[in-house]
Design a protein around this motif. Structure first.
Motif, mmCIF file in Angstrom:
data_model
loop_
_atom_site.group_PDB
_atom_site.id
_atom_site.type_symbol
_atom_site.label_atom_id
_atom_site.label_comp_id
_atom_site.label_asym_id
_atom_site.label_seq_id
_atom_site.Cartn_x
_atom_site.Cartn_y
_atom_site.Cartn_z
ATOM 1 N N UNK A 129 -36.673 24.922 -42.538
ATOM 2 C CA UNK A 129 -36.178 26.225 -41.154
ATOM 3 C C UNK A 129 -37.191 26.226 -40.369
ATOM 4 N N UNK A 130 -37.123 25.395 -39.183
ATOM 5 C CA UNK A 130 -37.078 23.859 -39.648
ATOM 6 C C UNK A 130 -36.940 23.293 -39.753
ATOM 7 N N UNK A 131 -36.741 21.688 -40.710
ATOM 8 C CA UNK A 131 -37.441 20.463 -40.789
ATOM 9 C C UNK A 131 -38.297 20.255 -39.467
ATOM 10 N N UNK A 132 -39.901 19.483 -39.716
ATOM 11 C CA UNK A 132 -40.461 19.255 -38.504
ATOM 12 C C UNK A 132 -40.151 18.278 -37.937
ATOM 13 N N UNK A 133 -40.813 18.343 -36.705
ATOM 14 C CA UNK A 133 -40.646 16.968 -35.924
ATOM 15 C C UNK A 133 -41.532 15.966 -37.168
ATOM 16 N N UNK A 134 -42.261 16.209 -37.509
ATOM 17 C CA UNK A 134 -43.080 14.634 -38.127
ATOM 18 C C UNK A 134 -42.775 14.414 -39.222
ATOM 19 N N UNK A 135 -42.042 15.292 -39.737
ATOM 20 C CA UNK A 135 -40.729 14.886 -41.178
ATOM 21 C C UNK A 135 -39.569 14.047 -41.132
ATOM 22 N N UNK A 136 -39.271 14.330 -39.724
ATOM 23 C CA UNK A 136 -37.592 13.702 -39.605
ATOM 24 C C UNK A 136 -38.554 12.123 -38.687
ATOM 25 N N UNK A 137 -39.227 12.212 -38.359
ATOM 26 C CA UNK A 137 -39.520 10.767 -37.577
ATOM 27 C C UNK A 137 -39.756 10.491 -38.933
ATOM 28 N N UNK A 138 -40.999 10.432 -40.273
ATOM 29 C CA UNK A 138 -41.235 9.721 -40.949
ATOM 30 C C UNK A 138 -39.739 9.407 -41.634
ATOM 31 N N UNK A 139 -39.020 9.867 -42.254
ATOM 32 C CA UNK A 139 -37.810 9.831 -42.219
ATOM 33 C C UNK A 139 -36.726 8.610 -41.178
ATOM 34 N N UNK A 140 -37.052 8.686 -40.098
ATOM 35 C CA UNK A 140 -36.071 7.673 -39.375
ATOM 36 C C UNK A 140 -36.725 6.761 -40.031
ATOM 37 N N UNK A 141 -37.666 6.210 -39.205
ATOM 38 C CA UNK A 141 -38.179 5.305 -39.468
ATOM 39 C C UNK A 141 -38.596 4.976 -40.989
ATOM 40 N N UNK A 142 -38.702 5.434 -42.255
ATOM 41 C CA UNK A 142 -38.138 4.615 -43.474
ATOM 42 C C UNK A 142 -36.852 4.222 -43.365
ATOM 43 N N UNK B 114 -48.414 16.663 -47.603
ATOM 44 C CA UNK B 114 -48.525 17.020 -46.522
ATOM 45 C C UNK B 114 -48.312 16.016 -45.092
ATOM 46 N N UNK B 115 -49.576 15.305 -45.108
ATOM 47 C CA UNK B 115 -49.298 14.485 -43.827
ATOM 48 C C UNK B 115 -48.104 13.130 -43.978
ATOM 49 N N UNK B 116 -47.814 12.916 -45.032
ATOM 50 C CA UNK B 116 -46.717 11.872 -45.120
ATOM 51 C C UNK B 116 -45.444 12.773 -45.848
ATOM 52 N N UNK B 117 -45.085 13.879 -46.266
ATOM 53 C CA UNK B 117 -44.463 14.753 -46.355
ATOM 54 C C UNK B 117 -43.848 15.956 -45.997
#
Lengths: 253, 292
Positions: A129-142, B114-117
């Protein structure tokens, strides 16, 4: 263009913080929309009234079961989307809506909020909360690589997403207590501090190297447990961090 | 190269060329020297190090942004310092864009996860500019160290000058010059339980990892692992920060590192397997199989 995946943002009862987080990828978001994904549904971003067929539904917020439209839309989302991603603590675990008991104007009878997974099958979790921009980005790319990539990319995406799929299977309840139940009580904590760093409300401190959760402050977003290297640590993905980080950065150039 | 020593581009025996660092360091002063160089060159804005806590020998992670602060944190403490707990705060309260962090192998695993997830680590993944790992066989809770020093070694915590694990013993050096050695047989039961499922000895996921094992007294073994680590290490060498020797030319060399790494990993792998059948038709969690 034909190679893009179709993505929708489905807004249940949430604060739009997850959507803001997605937008906080700034140029990266534009690249995602430019090269990899067509946004086919999204209350604030796409002029589409009814939930269309799509590859990936990013669901934000929990479901108010007294709100017929929400219930109908979440069921429709499951029918129309190949992959349902619960984005953020509310969609995954209820988060602060777990504390809702109704009484708010102008729908005081709206008092029961459930994580999406209590009503439909969810494929992937992005807690926090909130999910991080980088985590959402990584999941989108994957997600893109999984659906449109070559064989190696699909393999990597599958491996990357597996623990997030397992989190979805794990259940719809989260709490700072998970650190006690599933990490410390299981003899797995080694005091790295990840949980405290991940907590969005600073409810976690460390006493002599072990987490101490202020449960009154915990909002039940699930970030601490998911961040812990002893909740999951996939040796087939994380040791490849260098190449994966480079690939993600390259994809968003 | 992979296996129990992880991937690495280069392995040497090294020590800092700065006498002030060497006089305070555990071994070759690698961590302090490397962070000092990175700070001075603007490669990092600050480093999360294990500084002094509220009690003697109790570490506290803190963010060093000056060389003086770095120096105050040198030396090994042999008990838990939750380094990663400051990693988001470093970008927030301290406003760092380029973070250095030193930690044990498990903490390096936490940083890379933490960098990947980055579930709760907003804006952190791209800010990690130098992750230095230290070799680690196991760690101790603070109370275990108190028990070892006060009950077994019979010394006051605040009278200890240095602690060290080496040559098969736990060494406690007093400020008055007294030395007590405890066999590791005594220390084993006080180890942190979470260490017994750890499958990494030489911080395989760090940019640069270092530890005393393999090198002569006063020197450290150094693995340079990532492209980023290689870049920083080469610059530090070019700037004359370190004296180095080829690892093949020092005793006991890589052979001992490999032996200890293999011992740790196979022992802990066995523990992970035994946990699966810990109860009667019921087991304990295995984090390497997923979050359930």
């Amino acid at each position: 263009m034909a190679d893009k995946i179709t993505v929708g943002h489905v807004h249940m009862s949430g604060c739009t913080g997850c959507l803001v987080s997605l937008a906080d990828n700034y140029g990266g978001l534009l690249t995602i929309l430019d090269k990899y994904a067509d946004l086919v549904y999204g209350l604030t971003l796409a002029d589409v009234r009814h939930i269309p067929k799509m590859d990936v539904a990013l669901v934000e917020g929990s479901v108010c079961i007294q709100d017929k439209l929400s219930v109908q839309e979440i069921k429709e989302t499951r029918e129309k989307a190949a992959v349902v991603v619960a984005v953020g603590g509310c969609a995954c675990y209820g988060n602060i809506t777990r504390f809702a008991r109704g009484g708010q104007q102008n729908q005081p009878q709206h008092e029961s909020y459930l994580p999406v997974g209590d009503l439909i099958k969810v494929d992937v979790y992005i807690p926090g909360c909130a999910p991080t921009p980088q985590m959402i980005r990584n999941v989108c790319v994957m997600a893109y690589l999984l659906l449109k990539g070559n064989k190696d990319q699909q393999e990597l995406a599958k491996k990357y997403l597996t623990p997030l799929m397992q989190l979805a299977e794990r259940g719809t309840e989260a709490c700072g207590c998970d650190l006690m139940y599933d990490i410390v009580n299981q003899g797995l904590c080694m005091g790295c501090g990840s949980c405290a760093a991940a907590c969005p409300v600073r409810a976690i401190t460390h006493e002599y190297g072990k987490p101490n959760v202020n449960r009154e402050m915990c909002i039940k977003c699930g970030a601490c447990y998911a961040q812990c290297p002893r909740s999951f640590f996939n040796f087939d993905v994380i040791p490849e961090f260098e190449g994966i980080m480079e690939a993600i950065a390259g994809a968003l150039k | 190269m992979a296996g129990e020593l992880g991937k690495y581009k280069l392995c040497v025996s090294a020590r800092s060329s700065d006498k002030a660092i060497l006089s305070k360091s555990q071994d070759g002063g690698i961590v302090t020297q490397l962070f000092k160089f990175a700070l001075e060159e603007g490669i990092i804005d600050g480093a999360i190090v294990a500084g002094k806590g509220d009690e003697p020998w109790r570490p506290r992670p803190f963010i060093a942004t000056t060389v003086e602060e770095l120096m105050s944190a040198s030396g090994t403490k042999y008990n838990i310092s939750p380094q990663v707990s400051w990693i988001k705060e470093a970008t927030r309260s301290y406003g760092l864009d380029k973070i250095g962090i030193v930690g044990t192998p498990c903490q390096m695993q936490a940083v890379r996860k933490g960098q990947l997830y980055p579930v709760g680590l907003r804006d952190v993944p791209d800010c990690i500019k130098l992750a230095v790992g230290i070799f680690c066989m196991e760690n101790f809770p603070y109370q275990s160290i108190v028990q070892l020093v006060e009950d077994h070694a019979g010394m006051r915590m605040d009278a200890v000058k240095k602690m060290e694990i080496g040559k098969g013993k736990f060494w406690v050096y007093g400020q008055r010059g007294q030395v007590v050695q405890l066999p590791l047989k005594v220390t084993h039961k006080y180890e942190q339980p979470g260490c017994h499922v750890c499958l990494d000895y030489v911080a395989n996921l760090a940019d640069v990892s270092t530890g005393s094992v393999g090198s002569p007294d006063g020197w450290s073994t150094v693995f340079v692992r990532t492209k980023n680590g290689d870049d920083i290490w080469s610059k530090a060498i070019a700037a004359g920060c370190f004296e180095t020797k080829p690892i093949e030319q020092v005793k006991p060399g890589l052979e001992l590192v490999t032996k200890l790494a293999t011992e740790k990993i196979s022992k802990n792998q066995k523990t992970v397997e035994e946990r699966a059948k810990f109860g009667v038709s019921k087991g304990l969690r295995n984090p390497y199989l997923g979050p359930k």
